[in-house]
Scaffold this motif. Sequence first.
Motif, short mmCIF file in Angstrom:
data_model
loop_
_atom_site.label_atom_id
_atom_site.label_comp_id
_atom_site.label_asym_id
_atom_site.label_seq_id
_atom_site.Cartn_x
_atom_site.Cartn_y
_atom_site.Cartn_z
N SER A 10 13.78 -53.16 -11.53
CA SER A 10 14.73 -53.86 -12.43
C SER A 10 14.04 -54.24 -13.73
O SER A 10 14.63 -54.14 -14.81
CB SER A 10 15.29 -55.11 -11.76
OG SER A 10 16.16 -54.77 -10.74
N GLU A 11 12.80 -54.70 -13.62
CA GLU A 11 12.03 -55.04 -14.82
C GLU A 11 11.79 -53.80 -15.68
O GLU A 11 11.86 -53.87 -16.91
CB GLU A 11 10.71 -55.69 -14.44
CG GLU A 11 10.87 -57.10 -13.91
CD GLU A 11 9.54 -57.73 -13.50
OE1 GLU A 11 8.53 -57.50 -14.19
OE2 GLU A 11 9.53 -58.46 -12.49
N VAL A 12 11.50 -52.68 -15.04
CA VAL A 12 11.30 -51.43 -15.79
C VAL A 12 12.61 -51.05 -16.48
O VAL A 12 12.61 -50.64 -17.65
CB VAL A 12 10.82 -50.28 -14.87
CG1 VAL A 12 10.76 -48.96 -15.62
CG2 VAL A 12 9.44 -50.61 -14.29
N LYS A 18 15.69 -52.40 -23.42
CA LYS A 18 15.24 -53.08 -24.64
C LYS A 18 14.71 -52.06 -25.65
O LYS A 18 15.04 -52.12 -26.83
CB LYS A 18 14.15 -54.10 -24.29
CG LYS A 18 13.64 -54.89 -25.47
CD LYS A 18 12.60 -55.92 -25.05
CE LYS A 18 12.09 -56.68 -26.25
NZ LYS A 18 11.06 -57.64 -25.89
N PHE A 19 13.90 -51.12 -25.18
CA PHE A 19 13.37 -50.09 -26.06
C PHE A 19 14.50 -49.27 -26.69
O PHE A 19 14.51 -49.03 -27.89
CB PHE A 19 12.42 -49.14 -25.29
CG PHE A 19 11.94 -48.00 -26.13
CD1 PHE A 19 10.84 -48.16 -26.96
CD2 PHE A 19 12.59 -46.78 -26.13
CE1 PHE A 19 10.40 -47.11 -27.77
CE2 PHE A 19 12.17 -45.73 -26.92
CZ PHE A 19 11.07 -45.90 -27.75
N LEU A 20 15.45 -48.85 -25.87
CA LEU A 20 16.55 -48.02 -26.36
C LEU A 20 17.40 -48.77 -27.39
O LEU A 20 17.81 -48.19 -28.40
CB LEU A 20 17.41 -47.52 -25.20
CG LEU A 20 16.72 -46.48 -24.30
CD1 LEU A 20 17.53 -46.25 -23.03
CD2 LEU A 20 16.50 -45.18 -25.05
N ALA A 37 13.58 -39.10 -22.95
CA ALA A 37 12.88 -39.42 -21.69
C ALA A 37 13.29 -40.80 -21.19
O ALA A 37 13.50 -40.99 -19.99
CB ALA A 37 11.36 -39.35 -21.90
N MET A 38 13.43 -41.74 -22.10
CA MET A 38 13.80 -43.10 -21.71
C MET A 38 15.25 -43.16 -21.21
O MET A 38 15.57 -43.92 -20.30
CB MET A 38 13.59 -44.07 -22.87
CG MET A 38 12.14 -44.18 -23.32
SD MET A 38 11.04 -44.74 -22.02
CE MET A 38 11.33 -46.48 -22.10
N GLU A 39 16.12 -42.37 -21.81
CA GLU A 39 17.53 -42.31 -21.35
C GLU A 39 17.58 -41.77 -19.92
O GLU A 39 18.31 -42.28 -19.08
CB GLU A 39 18.37 -41.41 -22.27
CG GLU A 39 18.71 -42.02 -23.60
CD GLU A 39 19.76 -43.11 -23.55
OE1 GLU A 39 20.37 -43.35 -22.49
OE2 GLU A 39 19.96 -43.75 -24.60
N GLU A 40 16.78 -40.73 -19.66
CA GLU A 40 16.74 -40.16 -18.31
C GLU A 40 16.16 -41.18 -17.32
O GLU A 40 16.63 -41.31 -16.19
CB GLU A 40 15.94 -38.86 -18.29
CG GLU A 40 16.02 -38.15 -16.96
CD GLU A 40 15.37 -36.79 -16.95
OE1 GLU A 40 15.46 -36.13 -15.90
OE2 GLU A 40 14.76 -36.37 -17.96
N GLN A 41 15.14 -41.90 -17.77
CA GLN A 41 14.54 -42.94 -16.92
C GLN A 41 15.59 -44.00 -16.60
O GLN A 41 15.73 -44.41 -15.44
CB GLN A 41 13.33 -43.56 -17.64
CG GLN A 41 12.65 -44.65 -16.86
CD GLN A 41 11.36 -45.09 -17.51
OE1 GLN A 41 10.45 -44.30 -17.66
NE2 GLN A 41 11.28 -46.34 -17.90
N LYS A 101 6.21 -53.69 -32.87
CA LYS A 101 6.80 -54.72 -32.02
C LYS A 101 7.01 -54.22 -30.58
O LYS A 101 6.85 -54.97 -29.62
CB LYS A 101 8.14 -55.17 -32.62
CG LYS A 101 8.78 -56.33 -31.91
CD LYS A 101 9.99 -56.81 -32.67
CE LYS A 101 11.22 -56.38 -31.93
NZ LYS A 101 12.46 -56.79 -32.56
N LEU A 102 7.34 -52.93 -30.45
CA LEU A 102 7.63 -52.36 -29.13
C LEU A 102 6.38 -51.87 -28.40
O LEU A 102 6.45 -51.52 -27.23
CB LEU A 102 8.63 -51.21 -29.27
CG LEU A 102 10.02 -51.60 -29.76
CD1 LEU A 102 10.87 -50.36 -29.95
CD2 LEU A 102 10.69 -52.57 -28.81
#
Length: 142
Positions: A10-12, A18-20, A37-41, A101-102
Amino acid sequence: MANKLQSLFSEVLSTTEKFLEQTEAYDHPLLTLVRAAMEEQKENLQKLLPELGNEEEAKLAAVREEISIVYHCHEIANPLFSAWERASDWMDLPSKPVAKKLEPLFPEMKKNLEEAAMELETIYGEEEIKFVVPTFYIPTIR
C-alpha cells in the motif's frame, strides 16, 4: 503477516500515485518511459492489494504475476528516473525542481519492496519466491 505485506505494498502504491500526480504536467521522452513503468506498477498493485486482503495468507499462485510485475516495473523505472533527473538538470528543464523533490521516492519504494520481499520469504519460503522477487531486493545476509 498478510496485513504487513498489504501495508508495505500500500505504501508503494501511495508513493507511485504521488509520483504520477507530480509528473503529470511534464513531457520528456525519459519521463514518458518512467511514467509507463509506474502506471503498470500502479495497475498491478491495485490488483494485488485486494488479493492480499482476501485471506490471512493469500496463495502465492494467485499473486505471483502481480508481485513479479511490481518488482520488474520498479527495476525499470529506477534507472530511468535517474536519467530523467540528470537530463532535467543538464537541460535546465522546467521539471528540474520536481525531479529533485521526487528523488527520495525511489529509495523509499525500494526500501518498502525489500521489506515486502523479506516478508514474502518468511511467508512462502526462499524456494517459492526465488523466481518471483529479483534477488537484489532480498538481503544477502539473512
